[in-house]
Design an enzyme around this catalytic site. Structure first.
Site, mmCIF file in Angstrom:
data_model
loop_
_atom_site.group_PDB
_atom_site.id
_atom_site.type_symbol
_atom_site.label_atom_id
_atom_site.label_comp_id
_atom_site.label_asym_id
_atom_site.label_seq_id
_atom_site.Cartn_x
_atom_site.Cartn_y
_atom_site.Cartn_z
ATOM 1 N N SER A 38 5.648 -8.318 3.537
ATOM 2 C CA SER A 38 5.223 -7.756 2.267
ATOM 3 C C SER A 38 4.747 -6.327 2.368
ATOM 4 O O SER A 38 4.146 -5.924 3.362
ATOM 5 C CB SER A 38 4.102 -8.656 1.732
ATOM 6 O OG SER A 38 3.036 -7.881 1.263
ATOM 7 N N LYS A 39 5.033 -5.564 1.321
ATOM 8 C CA LYS A 39 4.560 -4.183 1.388
ATOM 9 C C LYS A 39 3.071 -4.131 1.144
ATOM 10 O O LYS A 39 2.388 -3.227 1.555
ATOM 11 C CB LYS A 39 5.312 -3.238 0.466
ATOM 12 C CG LYS A 39 5.723 -3.709 -0.864
ATOM 13 C CD LYS A 39 6.498 -2.570 -1.555
ATOM 14 C CE LYS A 39 7.172 -3.053 -2.804
ATOM 15 N NZ LYS A 39 8.069 -2.130 -3.404
ATOM 16 N N ARG A 40 2.590 -5.175 0.481
ATOM 17 C CA ARG A 40 1.163 -5.171 0.170
ATOM 18 C C ARG A 40 0.327 -5.219 1.440
ATOM 19 O O ARG A 40 -0.701 -4.599 1.558
ATOM 20 C CB ARG A 40 0.827 -6.361 -0.727
ATOM 21 C CG ARG A 40 -0.281 -6.030 -1.683
ATOM 22 C CD ARG A 40 -0.259 -6.915 -2.911
ATOM 23 N NE ARG A 40 0.935 -6.774 -3.694
ATOM 24 C CZ ARG A 40 1.500 -7.784 -4.346
ATOM 25 N NH1 ARG A 40 0.991 -9.001 -4.274
ATOM 26 N NH2 ARG A 40 2.560 -7.580 -5.073
ATOM 27 N N TYR A 41 0.783 -6.000 2.423
ATOM 28 C CA TYR A 41 0.000 -6.093 3.653
ATOM 29 C C TYR A 41 0.323 -4.950 4.610
ATOM 30 O O TYR A 41 -0.170 -4.902 5.722
ATOM 31 C CB TYR A 41 0.200 -7.455 4.321
ATOM 32 C CG TYR A 41 -0.270 -8.559 3.429
ATOM 33 C CD1 TYR A 41 -1.618 -8.640 3.071
ATOM 34 C CD2 TYR A 41 0.615 -9.463 2.877
ATOM 35 C CE1 TYR A 41 -2.057 -9.603 2.204
ATOM 36 C CE2 TYR A 41 0.183 -10.446 2.011
ATOM 37 C CZ TYR A 41 -1.156 -10.509 1.674
ATOM 38 O OH TYR A 41 -1.587 -11.456 0.812
ATOM 39 N N GLY A 42 1.213 -4.075 4.145
ATOM 40 C CA GLY A 42 1.515 -2.900 4.955
ATOM 41 C C GLY A 42 2.224 -3.218 6.256
ATOM 42 O O GLY A 42 2.293 -2.375 7.137
#
Ligand code: GLU
Length: 478
Positions: A249-253
Site C-alpha cells: 500500500s502507498k499509505r504505509y509507504g
C-alpha cells in the site's frame, strides 16, 4: 485503426509507489507496442494533499525508468493543460452541460442533513433529496450565493454492464452506486468527474488502472453515454500484495521506487521486476530490457489474480543486472556505498569494487560485506574444518606459522605473485594448495565465504596487515 493513446494519471503524493510505476509501465508498454502515444496527466484536484516537489518526483521517476511520455505538463502536447488544477473552467463547463442533460444536479444539503442520513451501521448513502428541487428554487439559491456541490444522477435501479479487456464482462447494480459529488463546494472537480472529462478530451483510447476502479467505472460510463461520447476501452490491473493478505500500500509507504534505488537496486532491474507483477511474457524469459518488453507485451499475459511482491526475486534479478555491468559501470554504481563504508580512506576502492563485482545482489549490502576488511572479526575456530581441503583446527595450527614465514619472505604482495609463490611452497611441502589457501583465508578474514580468494584478499590488506592477522589467528589457536 485509430491511434492508441494511453495515460498515466498519478496524484502528486510525494513518492512513486511501485504499484503506480507498474500502472505507468503497462500503459507505456501497451501504447508503444501498438505504435501509440503515452501521456502523463497530473491529478492534483485535492489541493489539501499538495506535497512540495511531488510533481518533479513523478517526472524524474518516469524518465529515469525510461518511461518517456509523449505529452505531459513539462513536455507539452496538443491536449493540455495536463495538470488538473489548471483545468477548472473546463470541468465547470462540462458539469453545467451534464446538468442540462439530466446526468447531474445541484445539491445544497447541509453537513448536518447529510450526517442524519447515516444508518445504525454507520453507512450513509445520499437520498437524492436535491434531485427534484424545482428549477426556480435552484436558480434562486444559486443567485443568493448558497454553497452547493454538483452530484451525479445515477439510476436507482437496473444493471450496468461493460467489457474489461482483462476481467471480461463486469456487471454492477446501479443500486450499489451512490450519487457522488462531481464538483465540490470549492468549485474543484472530484476524481470521479475529472477522469472522464480529461480522458475524453485528451483522446485516451485505453484506460489502464488498478482494479480498485473496476466497480466505479459504470459511473463513468453513464457520463460518457450522457455526453454522447464513445467510451474508452478498459484495462484493469490486478492488485499487488505484500503477502497473502495485505496489499502493498502507498499509505504505509512500503515499496517506493526511490527507496529501492537508495537500497541499491538498479533502475533497469526494478522496472523489469515490476513488469512481472501481473504479466507473464509468453516466452517465459523473465529478464528483459524495456525494448524487449515493448516488443512482447500483450494483454493475454496479464493475470486476473493478485500478484505477490517478492523482494527475494527482485534481489536475484538485480544481481543478474549487476553482473552484466562493465567493471567501470559497477565501480560507478558501487562508489557511493563504498564511500559510505568503513573501508573508505583505508583501501583502494577500485580494487574492492573489482573484488565485489558479481558477488553482490544489492549495492546496499556492500558496507556490511566488507566490514571485515577493516578489522578481523571474532570468528569460530571450527571454520578451519573443511573436508574437501582436508583441514581442521589442528592442521591450521600446524600450517599457519609456516604460512607466516613464507609470506614474510615474499616482497611482491600482488595476487599473482602470492598465488604462485604459495602454490610452489605447497608443492615443495607436499600439501594440497587448497589446504594452504583455506587456512589462510579463514585466518585473515574470519569468514568461510569471501569475495575473492585468500591471495586476492592478502593483496588488498597488504603485507603488514596480512601478517598481523595471521599472527592473531595463531594466538587464537594456541
Ligand atoms: N489519480 C488516480 C490515482 O492515482 C488515477 C486513477 C486512474 O488512472 O484513472 O489512483
Amino acid at each position: 485503426m485509430e491511434k492508441v493513446r494511453t495515460r498515466f494519471a498519478p496524484s502528486p503524493t510525494g513518492f512513486m509507489h511501485l504499484g503506480g510505476l507498474r500502472t505507468a509501465l503497462y500503459a507505456y508498454l501497451y501504447a508503444k507496442h501498438n505504435g501509440g502515444d503515452f501521456i502523463l496527466r497530473i491529478e492534483d484536484t485535492d489541493q489539501q494533499r499538495y506535497v512540495e516537489g511531488a510533481v518533479e518526483l513523478i517526472y524524474s521517476s518516469l524518465k529515469e525508468s525510461g518511461l518517456i511520455y509523449d505529452e505531459g505538463p513539462d513536455v507539452g502536447g496538443n491536449y493540455g493543460p495536463y495538470v488538473q488544477s489548471e483545468r477548472k473552467e473546463i470541468y465547470q463547463k462540462y458539469a453545467k452541460k451534464l446538468i442540462e442533460l439530466g446526468g447531474a444536479y445541484y445539491c445544497f444539503c447541509s453537513k448536518e442533513r447529510l450526517e442524519s442520513l447515516t444508518d445504525e451501521n454507520g453507512n450513509r448513502k445520499y437520498d437524492k433529496h436535491c434531485l427534484n428541487l424545482p428549477k426556480e428554487e435552484v436558480e434562486r439559491r444559486l443567485a443568493a450565493g448558497e454553497p452547493y456541490v454538483i452530484r451525479q444522477n445515477i439510476p436507482s435501479e437496473g444493471v450496468s454492464e461493460y467489457e474489461d479487456m482483462v476481467y471480461g464482462t463486469i456487471r454492477v447494480d446501479y443500486a450499489d452506486l451512490e450519487d457522488n459529488i462531481l464538483i465540490k463546494s470549492d468549485g474543484m472537480p472530484t476524481y470521479n468527474f475529472a477522469n472522464v472529462i480529461d480522458d475524453h478530451l485528451m483522446g485516451i483510447t485505453h484506460v489502464i488502472r488498478g482494479t480498485e476502479y473496476l466497480s466505479s467505472t459504470p459511473k463513468y460510463n453513464l457520463m460518457y453515454d450522457a455526453f454522447g461520447w464513445e467510451r474508452p476501452k478498459y484495462i484493469h490491473l490486478p492488485t499487488i500484495m505484500k503477502d497473502a493478505t495485505r496489499k502493498l500500500s502507498k499509505r504505509y509507504g512500503d515499496a517506493n521506487f526511490d527507496d529501492f534505488v537508495k537500497k541499491g537496486y538498479l533502475k533497469e532491474a526494478i522496472i523489469n521486476y515490476v513488469a512481472l507483477l501481473g504479466w507473464s511474457p509468453k516466452s517465459n524469459v523473465e529478464k528483459m530490457t524495456l525494448k524487449e518488453m515493448v516488443d512482447t507485451f500483450s494483454l493475454d499475459g496479464i493475470s486476473k489474480s493478485p500478484s505477490i511482491f517478492d523482494e527475494m526475486k527482485l534481489r536475484w534479478l538485480n544481481g543478474e543486472y549487476i553482473r552484466e555491468l562493465s567493471e567501470d559501470e559497477f565501480y560507478a554504481h558501487a562508489l557511493p556505498y563504498l564511500e559510505n563504508s568503513a573501508v573508505n580512506g583505508k583501501f583502494d576502492l577500485k580494487k574492492i569494487a573489482k573484488l565485489l563485482h558479481g558477488r553482490v545482489e544489492v549495492l546496499g549490502d556492500i558496507p556490511e560485506k566488507i566490514d571485515w576488511l577493516v578489522t578481523l572479526p571474532d570468528y569460530d575456530l571450527a571454520l578451519f574444518e573443511n573436508k574437501k581441503n582436508k583441514t581442521d583446527e589442528e592442521v591450521a595450527k600446524a600450517l599457519l606459522p609456516e604460512i607466516k614465514e613464507w609470506l614474510e619472505g615474499i616482497d611482491d604482495f600482488s595476487n599473482d605473485s602470492l598465488f604462485s609463490s604459495l602454490s610452489e611452497k605447497a608443492k615443495e611441502k607436499g600439501v594440497k594448495s587448497g589446504s594452504i589457501f583455506w587456512v589462510m583465508r579463514i585466518a585473515i578474514t574470519g569468514m568461510a565465504v569471501t569475495p575473492g580468494g585468500a591471495t586476492e584478499i592478502a593483496e588488498l590488506l597488504g603485507k603488514q596487515e596480512t601478517l598481523a592477522r595471521i599472527e592473531k589467528s595463531i594466538s587464537l589457536l594456541a
